[in-house]
Write a protein that holds these residues in place. Sequence first.
Motif: not given
Length: 199
Positions: A132-144
């Motif tokens: 779950m955290i990995k999935s969330v991080v993908q979004v956050l990284v993509a949006e800086r």
Amino acid sequence: MTRDIARPGATQEVHVTVETTIPEDGIALFHRLYEEAFGPLRTKAIARQVLHRSEFREEMIDPRVTKYVARTGDGEPIGVTTLTRHLETVPWISPDYFAARYPEHAARNAIYYAGFTLVAPSARQGAAFHAMIKSVVQVLVAERAAVGWDICSYNNTQLSFADSIRAVLDEQANVEVAVEDSQTYYAARFTEDGATKGG
């Protein structure tokens, strides 16, 4: 809306679905998971950590709050992480603080808050939390993005949540993590049956 994110190679087969709303007939199951994970905090933390049933339902049906749902291979939910960029949906934080602290992110609508993360007690040693955290991080990284979250003292000292989250973040991205604020709760216990000193 539901998207499926596969997590191959885990010891326990887990996949993460990204859901904007949980159907009414599924909310009771998610609430049971929530109570299993958060219910004990009613007596472990002074600040209220457990949403009322009506508040929980509102989060589940609010499309502004994205739910990252960890599921077993047969589709059974075993974990949930909530994430939103609509900070007004998180009643215990100040959106103005984040806008002032991260003006560039605010201008891009790239400030998020992670409301809660839970994993069923029976699955806490598996891959659900990480997935779950990995999935969330993908979004956050993509949006800086900038993201906030909070953890009560009990979950930090007894379950090492902060360390677990930090380990996943460091594994997935270049990220700076800092303690932003704290609030200390006090209690006084009077012991002289109402008598006052010097009276």
